[in-house]
Design a protein around this motif. Structure first.
Motif, PDB file in Angstrom:
ATOM      1  N   PHE A   6       0.848  -1.194   0.000  1.00  0.00           N
ATOM      2  CA  PHE A   6       0.000   0.000   0.000  1.00  0.00           C
ATOM      3  C   PHE A   6       0.884   1.245   0.000  1.00  0.00           C
ATOM      4  O   PHE A   6       1.751   1.375   0.853  1.00  0.00           O
ATOM      5  CB  PHE A   6      -0.864   0.026   1.265  1.00  0.00           C
ATOM      6  CG  PHE A   6      -1.927  -1.020   1.304  1.00  0.00           C
ATOM      7  CD1 PHE A   6      -3.096  -0.866   0.580  1.00  0.00           C
ATOM      8  CD2 PHE A   6      -1.765  -2.152   2.076  1.00  0.00           C
ATOM      9  CE1 PHE A   6      -4.084  -1.832   0.620  1.00  0.00           C
ATOM     10  CE2 PHE A   6      -2.745  -3.123   2.120  1.00  0.00           C
ATOM     11  CZ  PHE A   6      -3.909  -2.967   1.388  1.00  0.00           C
ATOM     12  N   TYR A   7       0.623   2.159  -0.904  1.00  0.00           N
ATOM     13  CA  TYR A   7       1.417   3.386  -0.944  1.00  0.00           C
ATOM     14  C   TYR A   7       1.349   4.150   0.368  1.00  0.00           C
ATOM     15  O   TYR A   7       2.331   4.698   0.829  1.00  0.00           O
ATOM     16  CB  TYR A   7       0.945   4.309  -2.072  1.00  0.00           C
ATOM     17  CG  TYR A   7       1.389   3.864  -3.430  1.00  0.00           C
ATOM     18  CD1 TYR A   7       2.699   3.460  -3.656  1.00  0.00           C
ATOM     19  CD2 TYR A   7       0.502   3.858  -4.509  1.00  0.00           C
ATOM     20  CE1 TYR A   7       3.096   3.051  -4.914  1.00  0.00           C
ATOM     21  CE2 TYR A   7       0.898   3.450  -5.758  1.00  0.00           C
ATOM     22  CZ  TYR A   7       2.197   3.038  -5.960  1.00  0.00           C
ATOM     23  OH  TYR A   7       2.588   2.635  -7.195  1.00  0.00           O
ATOM     24  N   VAL A   8       0.153   4.175   0.948  1.00  0.00           N
ATOM     25  CA  VAL A   8      -0.027   5.002   2.140  1.00  0.00           C
ATOM     26  C   VAL A   8       0.829   4.472   3.294  1.00  0.00           C
ATOM     27  O   VAL A   8       1.274   5.220   4.152  1.00  0.00           O
ATOM     28  CB  VAL A   8      -1.527   5.143   2.517  1.00  0.00           C
ATOM     29  CG1 VAL A   8      -2.082   3.859   3.088  1.00  0.00           C
ATOM     30  CG2 VAL A   8      -1.746   6.314   3.450  1.00  0.00           C
ATOM     31  N   LEU A   9       1.101   3.158   3.300  1.00  0.00           N
ATOM     32  CA  LEU A   9       1.965   2.585   4.338  1.00  0.00           C
ATOM     33  C   LEU A   9       3.440   2.726   3.965  1.00  0.00           C
ATOM     34  O   LEU A   9       4.295   2.906   4.818  1.00  0.00           O
ATOM     35  CB  LEU A   9       1.638   1.108   4.554  1.00  0.00           C
ATOM     36  CG  LEU A   9       0.213   0.772   5.000  1.00  0.00           C
ATOM     37  CD1 LEU A   9       0.089  -0.726   5.234  1.00  0.00           C
ATOM     38  CD2 LEU A   9      -0.165   1.539   6.263  1.00  0.00           C
ATOM     39  N   MET A  10       3.705   2.650   2.679  1.00  0.00           N
ATOM     40  CA  MET A  10       5.088   2.725   2.200  1.00  0.00           C
ATOM     41  C   MET A  10       5.748   4.030   2.568  1.00  0.00           C
ATOM     42  O   MET A  10       6.928   4.080   2.883  1.00  0.00           O
ATOM     43  CB  MET A  10       5.120   2.623   0.680  1.00  0.00           C
ATOM     44  CG  MET A  10       5.128   1.237   0.174  1.00  0.00           C
ATOM     45  SD  MET A  10       5.525   1.323  -1.578  1.00  0.00           S
ATOM     46  CE  MET A  10       5.306  -0.383  -1.997  1.00  0.00           C
ATOM     47  N   GLY A  11       4.983   5.117   2.498  1.00  0.00           N
ATOM     48  CA  GLY A  11       5.577   6.429   2.744  1.00  0.00           C
ATOM     49  C   GLY A  11       5.854   6.697   4.208  1.00  0.00           C
ATOM     50  O   GLY A  11       6.503   7.664   4.551  1.00  0.00           O
TER      51      GLY A  11
END
Ligand SMILES: [Zn+2]
Length: 383
Positions: free
Chosen positions: A322-327
């Motif tokens: 998930f992008y939101v977790l990656m950042g």
């Protein structure tokens, strides 16, 4: 570097440690309230709550702006923890020290109460000499956090991005926000944990902005709340994700793709980079392995509480990119609280009692994680 610095720092900490006590405030020569009081570097601080309550102010805590708003019919007072500036009836008033939380009690310099506040309400407020030898009443909080100080709650989607939708028209974005708001209230009022909401109303926030909030708010963890969608109308249950470069199964991969679609709705990618593999690599580099371990622990605490407290099937702890977790550079998880695409389940998710139950489960999971972090071998207690 001077070797004496640590000893000096220690001494300073000892000197700077506040001495707690209590004082009595007499308002307008009539009503009397007892408040916590303490000396902080020579400035006497008093608890604001009982005084403003006696003055007839209604108080509300604004989670997104982190401000305390106090109102009567005639007066408005805005107090911001850690800022010396209060707004009293539209006028900026400077305090000798910034307001601070003592447990769940917001304390301000006594001089602010007897000065600007008393002036504006046209009522003299007089304090007894504070009795600093008497400890203040125990904090009113049912739970004292051992480790957690600040949490970022992320309500998925919002604004023109509704997220998953039910056949009856319930929107995921509304469920996410309702659960996050309920959880935020409990964390603030029962644990005194500071909560930062990535959004506290129905607005679109890019995934990169969500990650920026996670990384700049000095928070201990990031919890993203979502409700699931499926290609069929019978899928059911809860699942919790922590980050992986590769999805743990095909459904997890599909879900991450759907949730990441919010990313393509943004005009530009996070950190000014375009999408694709370069972006993935940059984001992945930011993820530290130790936060992954904590994220996994948090994810299993959340999933097991959801399993115990909700009458819904558990789909387990999973991993997906998930992008939101990656950042996020702090422990981060994403929870899917049920399926919007299954009519019966969406109706449940839209009901306030079920939302409260989900918030309950998340709350107890965070309590569990808090204890774990404070007591685990090698885990340092916060100063
Ligand atoms: Zn979602």
């Amino acid at each position: 570097v001077n070797r004496r610095v640590p000893a000096l720092l220690f001494l300073l900490l000892v000197i700077a440690s506040p001495v707690f006590g209590s004082a009595t405030a007499t308002i307008d020569g009539k009503s009397t309230v007892r408040v916590a009081a303490y000396d902080r570097d020579g400035v006497i601080y008093v608890e604001l709550g009982p005084v403003v309550a006696a003055l007839g102010f209604n108080s509300s805590w604004n989670e997104s702006s982190q401000k305390l708003l106090l109102r009567t019919d005639e007066h408005v007072l805005v107090v911001t923890p850690r800022s010396r500036y209060a707004i009293v009836d539209g006028r900026l008033r400077r305090m000798v020290g910034a307001p601070v939380f003592l447990g769940s009690r917001l304390c301000v310099p006594m001089a602010f109460v007897t000065g600007p506040l008393a002036e504006h309400v046209h009522k003299p407020i007089v304090f007894s000499e504070p009795d600093l030898a008497t400890p203040p009443p125990p904090p009113a909080l049912p739970h004292t956090p051992l480790y957690l100080k600040k949490i970022v709650l992320d309500s998925g989607h919002g604004g023109h991005d509704p997220g998953a939708k039910s056949p009856e028209g319930h929107k995921e974005k509304d469920i996410n926000l309702a659960v996050a708001a309920r959880l935020a209230r409990r964390l603030t009022h029962e644990m005194g944990i500071e909560v930062v909401m990535t959004r506290s109303d129905d607005r679109f926030i890019t995934l990169s902005e969500r990650a920026r909030i996670a990384n700049t708010s000095d928070a201990d963890l990031f919890l993203s709340i979502h409700a699931n969608g499926a290609y069929n109308d019978v899928a059911t249950g809860t699942e919790t994700y922590f980050l992986s470069f590769d999805a743990s199964d095909i459904q997890a991969a599909r879900l991450a793709k759907a949730e990441n679609d919010s990313f393509t709705m943004a005009e530009e990618g996070p950190f000014g980079v375009g999408g694709g593999d370069d972006l993935k690599q940059i984001l992945w580099d930011m993820v530290r392995t130790e936060t992954l371990k904590e994220s996994e622990k948090l994810a299993s605490a959340v999933q097991s509480k959801l399993e115990m407290e909700l009458h819904m099937p558990s789909r387990g702890v999973k991993q997906a990119p998930f992008y939101v977790l990656m950042g996020s550079s702090i422990p981060a998880i994403l929870v899917e609280v049920g399926f919007m695409t299954t009519s019966k389940e969406a109706a449940k998710l839209a009901s306030p009692p079920v939302q409260e139950k989900i918030a309950d489960a998340l709350f107890s999971a965070l309590l569990h994680y808090d204890t774990f972090m404070a007591t685990q071998a090698g885990g340092a207690m916060r100063p």
